[in-house]
Scaffold this motif. Structure first.
Motif, PDB file in Angstrom:
ATOM      1  N   THR A  13       0.823  -1.216   0.000  1.00 45.83           N
ATOM      2  CA  THR A  13       0.000   0.000   0.000  1.00 45.83           C
ATOM      3  C   THR A  13       0.858   1.267   0.000  1.00 45.83           C
ATOM      4  O   THR A  13       0.498   2.271  -0.627  1.00 45.83           O
ATOM      5  N   GLU A  14       1.986   1.241   0.716  1.00 46.30           N
ATOM      6  CA  GLU A  14       2.841   2.429   0.745  1.00 46.30           C
ATOM      7  C   GLU A  14       3.437   2.715  -0.632  1.00 46.30           C
ATOM      8  O   GLU A  14       3.542   3.869  -1.054  1.00 46.30           O
ATOM      9  N   ALA A  15       3.821   1.637  -1.335  1.00 41.50           N
ATOM     10  CA  ALA A  15       4.363   1.821  -2.682  1.00 41.50           C
ATOM     11  C   ALA A  15       3.312   2.409  -3.613  1.00 41.50           C
ATOM     12  O   ALA A  15       3.616   3.277  -4.443  1.00 41.50           O
ATOM     13  N   LEU A  16       2.069   1.937  -3.473  1.00 44.84           N
ATOM     14  CA  LEU A  16       0.996   2.493  -4.305  1.00 44.84           C
ATOM     15  C   LEU A  16       0.843   3.988  -4.054  1.00 44.84           C
ATOM     16  O   LEU A  16       0.714   4.778  -5.000  1.00 44.84           O
ATOM     17  N   ASP A  17       0.853   4.393  -2.802  1.00 45.78           N
ATOM     18  CA  ASP A  17       0.723   5.818  -2.481  1.00 45.78           C
ATOM     19  C   ASP A  17       1.843   6.624  -3.129  1.00 45.78           C
ATOM     20  O   ASP A  17       1.611   7.726  -3.639  1.00 45.78           O
ATOM     21  N   GLU A  18       3.053   6.067  -3.106  1.00 43.65           N
ATOM     22  CA  GLU A  18       4.182   6.770  -3.720  1.00 43.65           C
ATOM     23  C   GLU A  18       4.010   6.889  -5.230  1.00 43.65           C
ATOM     24  O   GLU A  18       4.305   7.926  -5.823  1.00 43.65           O
ATOM     25  N   ILE A  19       3.543   5.815  -5.854  1.00 45.81           N
ATOM     26  CA  ILE A  19       3.352   5.842  -7.309  1.00 45.81           C
ATOM     27  C   ILE A  19       2.300   6.876  -7.693  1.00 45.81           C
ATOM     28  O   ILE A  19       2.475   7.642  -8.639  1.00 45.81           O
ATOM     29  N   LEU A  20       1.194   6.902  -6.946  1.00 41.81           N
ATOM     30  CA  LEU A  20       0.103   7.820  -7.283  1.00 41.81           C
ATOM     31  C   LEU A  20       0.494   9.278  -7.073  1.00 41.81           C
ATOM     32  O   LEU A  20      -0.052  10.169  -7.731  1.00 41.81           O
ATOM     33  N   SER A  21       1.430   9.524  -6.159  1.00 43.13           N
ATOM     34  CA  SER A  21       1.851  10.904  -5.899  1.00 43.13           C
ATOM     35  C   SER A  21       3.147  11.248  -6.627  1.00 43.13           C
ATOM     36  O   SER A  21       3.740  12.308  -6.377  1.00 43.13           O
ATOM     37  N   VAL A  76       8.628  -1.950  -5.429  1.00 39.87           N
ATOM     38  CA  VAL A  76       7.450  -2.761  -5.132  1.00 39.87           C
ATOM     39  C   VAL A  76       7.908  -4.209  -5.018  1.00 39.87           C
ATOM     40  O   VAL A  76       8.269  -4.834  -6.026  1.00 39.87           O
ATOM     41  N   ASP A  77       7.919  -4.755  -3.806  1.00 45.83           N
ATOM     42  CA  ASP A  77       8.352  -6.131  -3.590  1.00 45.83           C
ATOM     43  C   ASP A  77       7.318  -7.076  -4.196  1.00 45.83           C
ATOM     44  O   ASP A  77       6.161  -7.113  -3.778  1.00 45.83           O
ATOM     45  N   SER A  78       7.733  -7.850  -5.193  1.00 40.27           N
ATOM     46  CA  SER A  78       6.819  -8.741  -5.912  1.00 40.27           C
ATOM     47  C   SER A  78       7.189 -10.206  -5.707  1.00 40.27           C
ATOM     48  O   SER A  78       6.946 -11.046  -6.583  1.00 40.27           O
ATOM     49  N   THR A  79       7.729 -10.520  -4.559  1.00 36.07           N
ATOM     50  CA  THR A  79       8.069 -11.900  -4.234  1.00 36.07           C
ATOM     51  C   THR A  79       6.824 -12.778  -4.292  1.00 36.07           C
ATOM     52  O   THR A  79       5.764 -12.415  -3.774  1.00 36.07           O
ATOM     53  N   GLY A  80       6.942 -13.918  -4.964  1.00 33.59           N
ATOM     54  CA  GLY A  80       5.811 -14.829  -5.100  1.00 33.59           C
ATOM     55  C   GLY A  80       4.841 -14.450  -6.192  1.00 33.59           C
ATOM     56  O   GLY A  80       3.781 -15.064  -6.322  1.00 33.59           O
ATOM     57  N   MET A  81       5.202 -13.442  -7.001  1.00 37.37           N
ATOM     58  CA  MET A  81       4.303 -12.953  -8.036  1.00 37.37           C
ATOM     59  C   MET A  81       4.856 -13.236  -9.437  1.00 37.37           C
ATOM     60  O   MET A  81       6.066 -13.369  -9.631  1.00 37.37           O
ATOM     61  N   THR A  82       3.945 -13.319 -10.386  1.00 37.37           N
ATOM     62  CA  THR A  82       4.294 -13.428 -11.800  1.00 37.37           C
ATOM     63  C   THR A  82       3.809 -12.177 -12.515  1.00 37.37           C
ATOM     64  O   THR A  82       2.679 -11.726 -12.293  1.00 37.37           O
TER      65      THR A  82
END
Length: 251
Positions: A13-21, A76-82
């Protein structure tokens, strides 16, 4: 990761806030993911990163995260993601592209930042990841279009672009538009009149009213709906109108 009351997940969520701002052009880095680029040269990678600045991908591969601090990147930590292309090139998947340059929407540097992030177990391949978006959107961690999040943690991103309304819009009043008038091709074969009430009327080879219908202009694109029922389009390039192989200028 936590499960919310609505069944969606809380994710970065914190990364999203940074991206949006992010108004200063800071790079954004999704790190430590399995990435299916669909690019025949790059292929698939595990434990890899994808770096983008605005609408363009600038790097893909392992180890990019080592420079994240130097570049003031949003991580954005995407561990476990594709991560897969958000636009699926079915022709490429079927082996129907003979040259790498013909591939559409691959996750290669220089291409548009359109990608989808889903858990590994829901993305055996690109079609599987896209199926997750369509059937289980609450499991989508991120859907990014031209560098801007559209979905995040299974929910719509605040302030996302609104989708166009479906259906045929009412004609616009084009009074005063510099694009209203008669457009004539170089060989004087096609005369296309755009009128202020959102109608067009074509003369072809001296044959009046060959095609008639409605038109809509969106930026430099013009869409036509002929009275016979078919759709066509054109593009304004400077003082020229390109349509169906014809190049026209205002008469």
């Amino acid at each position: 990761m936590t499960i919310t009351a609505t069944g969606t997940v809380s994710w970065n969520t914190e990364a999203l806030d940074e991206i949006l701002s992010n108004d200063e052009g800071r790079p954004v880095l999704f790190t430590n993911a399995r990435i299916l680029t669909l690019d025949p040269l790059i292929g698939a990678m595990v434990g890899a990163d994808i770096l983008f600045v605005g609408p363009l991908i600038v790097g893909v591969g392992p180890g990019i995260v080592t420079a994240a601090g130097d570049d003031d990147a949003i991580v954005v930590d995407s561990t476990g993601m594709t991560i897969v292309p958000a636009v699926m090139d079915t022709v490429a998947l079927a082996g129907g592209r003979s040259h790498r340059s013909e591939y559409v929407a691959t996750l290669a540097p220089g291409n548009t930042t359109d990608f989808l992030v889903v858990p590994d177990e829901l993305a055996d391949d690109v079609p599987g990841a896209v199926a997750t978006l369509l059937t289980r959107p609450e499991q989508v961690r991120a859907l990014v279009a031209a560098g801007r999040p559209v979905l995040w943690a299974g929910a719509d991103v605040p302030g996302r672009a609104a989708a166009p309304e479906t259906g045929i819009p009412a004609p616009e009043d084009m009074t005063g538009s510099p694009r209203v008038g008669v457009w004539i091709d170089r060989n004087d074969f096609l005369h296309q009149e755009l009128t202020a009430d959102g109608r067009y009327d074509e003369t072809r080879g001296g044959r009046p009213h060959a095609y008639q219908g409605r038109y809509w202009i969106d930026g430099d694109r013009i869409d036509y709906l002929d009275d016979l029922g078919f759709w066509a389009y054109g593009e304004f390039r400077g003082d020229e109108l390109h349509h169906a192989g014809y190049v026209m200028k205002l008469g």
